[in-house]
Design an enzyme around this catalytic site. Structure first.
Site, mmCIF file in Angstrom:
data_model
loop_
_atom_site.group_PDB
_atom_site.id
_atom_site.type_symbol
_atom_site.label_atom_id
_atom_site.label_comp_id
_atom_site.label_asym_id
_atom_site.label_seq_id
_atom_site.Cartn_x
_atom_site.Cartn_y
_atom_site.Cartn_z
ATOM 1 N N LYS A 280 0.977 -1.413 -0.008
ATOM 2 C CA LYS A 280 0.103 0.106 -0.024
ATOM 3 C C LYS A 280 0.507 0.790 -0.041
ATOM 4 O O LYS A 280 2.252 0.966 0.099
ATOM 5 C CB LYS A 280 -0.922 0.134 1.153
ATOM 6 C CG LYS A 280 -1.765 -0.375 1.193
ATOM 7 C CD LYS A 280 -2.905 -0.560 2.587
ATOM 8 C CE LYS A 280 -4.036 -1.386 1.805
ATOM 9 N NZ LYS A 280 -4.497 -1.361 1.384
ATOM 10 N N ARG A 354 -10.892 -10.894 0.721
ATOM 11 C CA ARG A 354 -11.343 -12.030 0.341
ATOM 12 C C ARG A 354 -11.470 -13.142 0.302
ATOM 13 O O ARG A 354 -11.832 -14.705 0.459
ATOM 14 C CB ARG A 354 -11.926 -11.469 -1.265
ATOM 15 C CG ARG A 354 -10.828 -11.393 -2.279
ATOM 16 C CD ARG A 354 -10.881 -11.059 -3.217
ATOM 17 N NE ARG A 354 -11.354 -9.112 -2.964
ATOM 18 C CZ ARG A 354 -11.644 -7.809 -4.026
ATOM 19 N NH1 ARG A 354 -11.446 -8.305 -5.388
ATOM 20 N NH2 ARG A 354 -11.426 -6.946 -3.826
HETATM 21 N N1 BES Z 1 -8.605 -3.273 4.044
HETATM 22 C C1 BES Z 1 -8.226 -3.360 2.331
HETATM 23 C C2 BES Z 1 -9.496 -2.191 1.954
HETATM 24 C C3 BES Z 1 -9.588 -0.745 2.865
HETATM 25 C C4 BES Z 1 -8.734 0.232 2.286
HETATM 26 C C5 BES Z 1 -11.183 -0.117 3.703
HETATM 27 C C6 BES Z 1 -9.185 1.632 2.635
HETATM 28 C C7 BES Z 1 -11.091 0.407 3.784
HETATM 29 C C8 BES Z 1 -9.523 1.927 3.686
HETATM 30 C C9 BES Z 1 -8.787 -4.553 1.638
HETATM 31 O O1 BES Z 1 -7.881 -5.147 2.183
HETATM 32 C C10 BES Z 1 -7.862 -3.376 0.449
HETATM 33 O O2 BES Z 1 -7.207 -3.349 0.044
HETATM 34 N N2 BES Z 1 -9.067 -3.372 -1.131
HETATM 35 C C11 BES Z 1 -8.611 -2.927 -2.319
HETATM 36 C C12 BES Z 1 -8.726 -4.253 -3.110
HETATM 37 C C13 BES Z 1 -8.194 -3.550 -4.368
HETATM 38 C C14 BES Z 1 -6.722 -4.613 -4.090
HETATM 39 C C15 BES Z 1 -9.150 -4.526 -5.722
HETATM 40 C C16 BES Z 1 -8.984 -1.885 -2.206
HETATM 41 O O3 BES Z 1 -10.160 -1.665 -1.875
HETATM 42 O O4 BES Z 1 -8.279 -1.227 -3.204
HETATM 43 MN MN MN Z 2 -5.946 -4.885 1.635
#
Ligand code: BES
Ligand code: MN
Ligand code: ZN
Length: 498
Positions: A280, A354
């Protein structure tokens, strides 16, 4: 804080503070009229001088008013009489909690419930009071040195009801509100803890502690060896880049006979989501300690269910691990085999929620559940779609979705339906495996839920994406405890349905 209900329609009890309401435009509320009479028109005079609150959420504390049996009178603005409904009532009670927190009163009586509030019975009126005052008293378990948290003065709050039946109903509401609050409290504490303390092992210990506190709960922890034996290849892939061992946490609550099909609550328990190899961006990465909020809220809801002794069976299943990058971490293009047998191409290691949830959903099948609800901070896309106001709600069963939506409405913890279906599943096509773990930027919350639906075939399943609702950022940073109120309302309704 201790709550109780009393019958007092004349505002005549001795108390540290009487909380009464005033509508906009100088329209005195039910209890305020009595105060005005007892004080020989003090409120009318205040109105004339322009000092009386009326706007919703405003307040004015009157110390030592003459002729009244209360040591203080707290005037709360209620807005216009026509508009006064559930939301406005909650806001007025919040204003009361805030003003009382600043006063020295050790006990108080809330008379706001004596107003006409169309959508609210006595149970909900009292429940809101307990929830609001308990939430107001919540303090983040901070690790700051030196500074001690001062104890609030208010220790007892009574809610005034019109008659004995109303007071009995109000007492039930106070009990429910107290249970919801302790569930939220647990949930917020867990989510607010730093990720070097709140690890999968720590969550396991807290789940075991719940079983020690409540004889109706049994907790079972499955370690890495057990997960391998269960063939949870998808869950294990997420965890393999971390030095913290993963855990599957299973808590069984029994409130009904053994044969009764349980409700399964499944929580995403990523105790820190760095993104893994698909690392991230550093901005706000610290907030990824909240990525176990789904786990925290299903545990919170379970605690409330146990406290309320609901006549249902509930099974909480939490997939707890970290998502970290190292030399052994899962990589983009890796193909993993889930417990269901379906193979998954991991195209983005940051779409890990997921991957852990799909195996937890498969695991839930052994309980032959009446319904399963998974709760997860799953997608940033859901935050873009709904903001911080609604949780995303997806389901393969319209009746279950409607049940959850209504529970959210009643509990002021709302969820909004979003679509799933073949179109979204198509976005998850892979050339190399049964499905890919991402489906492109478009409709990200829906493709994530569609991914899960592939593992929930023939189950009555719903998914709550709480990425926007579980915590607040910025100067208010901290867990909200949502959607504990929604979940408890849903289960309460199932419970009373026997
Ligand atoms: N935990 C995150 C989702 C999230 C991101 C929640 C920011 C709250 C704030 C999740 O695991 C994630 O990283 N999702 C990605 C999915 C993408 C790579 C398809 C996202 O939402 O960017
Ligand atoms: Mn994630
Ligand atoms: Zn995540």
């Amino acid at each position: 804080m201790e709550f109780k209900s009393i019958v007092d329609v004349k505002v005549s009890r001795a108390t540290g503070c009487a909380v009464v309401g005033i509508y906009e435009g100088g329209d005195l509320g039910f209890a305020a009229k009595y105060i005005n009479t007892y004080t020989q028109g003090l409120l009318t005079r205040l109105q004339k001088s322009g000092d009386c609150p009326g706007k919703l959420g405003t307040s004015l504390m009157l110390p030592d008013p003459e002729g009244v049996s209360a040591a203080r009178v707290l005037l709360i603005g209620l807005g216009t009489r026509l508009n006064f409904g559930r939301k406005q009532y909650r806001k007025a009670v919040q204003a009361a909690a805030q003003a009382l927190g600043k006063s020295g009163a050790s006990d108080a009586i809330n008379y706001l419930g004596l107003e006409e509030i169309a959508e609210l019975d006595w149970q909900y009126r009292a429940r809101i009071v307990a929830e609001v005052f308990a939430a107001h008293a919540y303090k983040i378990p901070h690790l700051k040195t030196a500074k001690k948290i001062p104890k609030p003065a208010l220790t007892q709050l009574s809610v005034a009801a019109v008659d004995r039946q109303a007071a009995t109903d109000a007492n039930v509401g106070l009990k429910i509100g107290t249970a919801v609050s302790s569930g939220m409290h647990l949930s917020r504490d867990l989510a607010n803890l730093p990720p070097n303390i709140c690890t999968p092992m720590y969550l396991s210990a807290r789940a075991k502690q719940l079983a020690r506190e409540w004889s109706s709960i049994r907790t079972k922890i499955i370690d890495e060896r057990g997960l391998k034996a269960l063939k949870m290849g998808s869950f294990l892939a997420v965890s393999q880049g971390s030095d913290q061992p993963p855990r599957l946490i299973v808590c069984e609550y029994r409130g009904a006979k053994r044969g009764k099909a349980p409700i399964c609550l499944i929580g995403k328990g990523i105790t820190f989501d760095s993104g893994g190899i698909s690392l991230k961006d550093p901005s706000a990465m610290d907030e990824m300690k909240f990525d176990m909020s789904g786990a925290a809220t299903v545990l919170g809801a379970l605690r409330a269910v146990a406290e309320l002794k609901l006549a249902i069976n509930v099974v909480v299943i939490i997939a707890a691990c970290e998502n970290m990058p190292n030399g052994r971490a899962v990589k983009p293009a890796d193909i993993v085999t889930s417990m269901s047998g379906q193979t998954i191409e991991v195209l983005n290691t940051d779409a890990e929620g997921r991957l852990v949830l799909c195996d937890a959903i498969t695991y839930s099948r052994r309980y032959k559940p009446a319904a399963i609800v998974d709760v997860a901070t799953l997608t940033g896309a859901c935050v873009i779609a709904l903001g911080n106001h609604f949780s995303g709600l997806m389901s393969n069963d319209d009746a279950l979705a409607e049940e959850l939506r209504k529970a959210g409405l009643r509990a002021d913890d709302r969820a909004w339906p979003l679509p799933i279906g073949e179109e979204y599943v198509d976005q998850l096509k892979s050339n190399f495996a049964d499905l890919a773990n991402i489906g492109g930027r478009e409709g990200g919350a829906c493709t994530a839920a569609a991914f899960l639906s592939k593992f929930a075939k023939d189950l009555t399943w719903a998914h709550l994406d709480i990425a926007g609702t579980a915590w607040l950022g910025g100067s208010q940073k901290g867990s909200t405890g949502r959607p504990v109120p929604l979940l408890v309302d849903f289960l309460l309704n199932r419970g009373s349905h026997g």
